[in-house]
Structure formats: structure tokens, C-alpha cells
Design an enzyme around this catalytic site. Sequence first.
Site, PDB file in Angstrom:
ATOM      1  N   SER A  59       1.115  -1.123  -0.280  1.00 52.53           N
ATOM      2  CA  SER A  59       0.145  -0.048  -0.117  1.00 52.53           C
ATOM      3  C   SER A  59       1.021   0.868  -0.193  1.00 52.53           C
ATOM      4  O   SER A  59       1.770   1.467  -0.512  1.00 52.53           O
ATOM      5  CB  SER A  59      -0.778  -0.004   1.312  1.00 52.53           C
ATOM      6  N   TYR A  75      -4.948   8.837  -5.205  1.00 51.64           N
ATOM      7  CA  TYR A  75      -5.091   7.255  -5.008  1.00 51.64           C
ATOM      8  C   TYR A  75      -5.276   7.010  -3.323  1.00 51.64           C
ATOM      9  O   TYR A  75      -4.910   5.245  -3.309  1.00 51.64           O
ATOM     10  CB  TYR A  75      -3.407   8.208  -4.797  1.00 51.64           C
ATOM     11  N   LYS A 122      -5.493   3.424  -1.745  1.00 50.89           N
ATOM     12  CA  LYS A 122      -4.882   2.614  -1.725  1.00 50.89           C
ATOM     13  C   LYS A 122      -5.230   2.210  -0.282  1.00 50.89           C
ATOM     14  O   LYS A 122      -5.682   1.011   0.188  1.00 50.89           O
ATOM     15  CB  LYS A 122      -3.778   3.462  -0.777  1.00 50.89           C
TER      16      LYS A 122
END
EC number: 1.1.1.102
Length: 330
Positions: A170, A184, A188
Site C-alpha cells: 500500500s 490515490y 490504497k
Amino acid sequence: MLLLAAAFLVAFVLLLYMVSPLISPKPLALPGAHVVVTGGSSGIGKCIAIECYKQGAFITLVARNEDRLLQAKKEIEKHSINDKQVVLCISVDVSQDYNQVENVIKQEKLGPVDMLVNCAGLSLSGKFEDLEVSTFEKLMSVNYLGSVYPSRAVITTMKERRVGRIVFVSSQAGQLGLFGFTAYSSSKFAIRGLAEALQMEVKPYNVYVTVAYPPDTDTPGFAEENKTKPLETRLISETTSVCKPEQVAKQIVKDAIQGNFNSSIGSDGYMLSALTCGMAPVTSITEGLQQVVTMGLFRTIALFYLGSFDSIIRRCMMQRAKSAIADKTD
């Protein structure tokens, strides 16, 4: 009375340290093991492959670019410890077609998969309103589904064999939402939810999941990401140092072998993992105890960090406002 309470506390802590190894997973032996690394042609993925190869593993590299795969293969082979080791390269996009991913991952040339490292990823940044909707779709496809597909391809065999490790790479942006990372960070964060649920399912089968949260790392992907980062994002990122991919890879491999659920780098990483542990599984009693003891202190430190981030964003906003006024007067 206080001395008695202190003595009891010390005895309790010592007992936890003694009992902890009894409930921890048995380490995975890498010599002769088959390790599959997606996104293994460069950056952290390639360094993880090298680290596993140094410990005697057989490696399957999975990535899209054939030329980079072959170049990485040559580099990894320099670190062999015996003449039986093999590095196999497979060119495929792990985020597109599950059936294709399943077929290539399940190839039997190097035997069943003992460890899967999901390292394929992509980072794109920008203000929420400036990002195209397609950017959100792309990042969820690459960063989330690109980890789901390979994991689903190997999980049945791992459960049948009662052995296995699945690693999700991650990011610290998957623990803390930051300016410019609305697309983003969300992709994650999704990995964390997947990993927690999956660990609960597979733990009875002696299969363990590790989620790695690397900080900014000196990789080709990081260099590309910096080209389009908003000023605020770049200034916030500069409050911490950039790590070497070799350092990150060593820690991830070490944690995966031990079956640790969390893998963090450095003091900031340790603090973030403790702060965001929530209902995440622990590998040992001592790990849980450390989280309980440090939570209050780490939350206090985190408030100062958040305050400094807000200050950076306000300063950038004021600078833009001044520039806009100056442009109008000119």
C-alpha cells in the site's frame, strides 16, 4: 500499594513477552520457495524480488513491459546463492483480465506459489475537482483490482496446502489522506479493507497477509509522480525523508516471512501504523500492548503534524491569492 501495582505490571508485561512467541505464526522458509512479485520490473517490486532471491527463493516476475522484465531478470540473477535458482518473467497487465491473470499465475513451471507480493501500482495526484473521473477509475483498477486478481488466483491452493503469504504493498497515503491524493489514497485505503477481511478468512489455514505502508521511496514511479504533484502535496511530502527501495524491500520481506500484518518503515511509519491500527489483526500480544500504550502519545504528535499540514495549505492559498492580485494590477 504503588510498588505492588508496579511489580504486577512488570510481571504482566514479562509474561506477555514470554507467551507472545507461542501464538505468533511460524516463519516462512524462503530457500526453495516460489515467490511471485507483480510490478517486479522496477522499484520496490524489483528490490523485493532481489531480497527473496538472495535468500534462496525461486522468482516469478510479473509486469507489463517485457524489456524492463528481461532487464530486471538479469539484475536479479546476479544475486543467486545456488545454481538451481530460477527467475521467470511473465508479461501481463494484472488489472485488466482476471482469467488471463489466473492462467499465468497458476503456471506450474516453478511449482505452487508460496508467497505473492502485490506491488503493481500507480500514483496520480491533483486537486479533487481537477482530476478526471477516469483517473479515479484507473487508480482503482491498477492499485485495487491489480491486487485482487493475483490474490484470488493463488488463495485456493494456499489454503489447500495450509501454507502461504500474501503481501499487499500500500502506502503511507493508504493510512492518511493527504492533499492532492483523493484518487490515490482512496485506492490504497481499499487495500487495507481487503487485507483485513482476507486475513480473517485465511488465518485458520496458516495463510498470513501483510500490508506494507512504505513512505516516499526513491523509485522511477516516485520520480514520475513528482512531475505533476500540486505544490501543497510536494511541500507536505518534503516534511519526511525519501527512503531507498532496498531498505523498504528488506523490511517488507522480513515482515512477510514472520507473518506480520503490518509492515512499516522508520519511526513515522511505526507511529502511523499504531495510530491507524483500529481493528487490524495483531501478530503477537506484545504488538497489541505496544499499540495500547503508545496511542495517546502518538495521537498528540499527530495533531502537531496535521496542524503543520494545514498551515502549508493555507500559505499556498495565500500565495496564489497574492499572485492573482498582482497579475490583475499588471
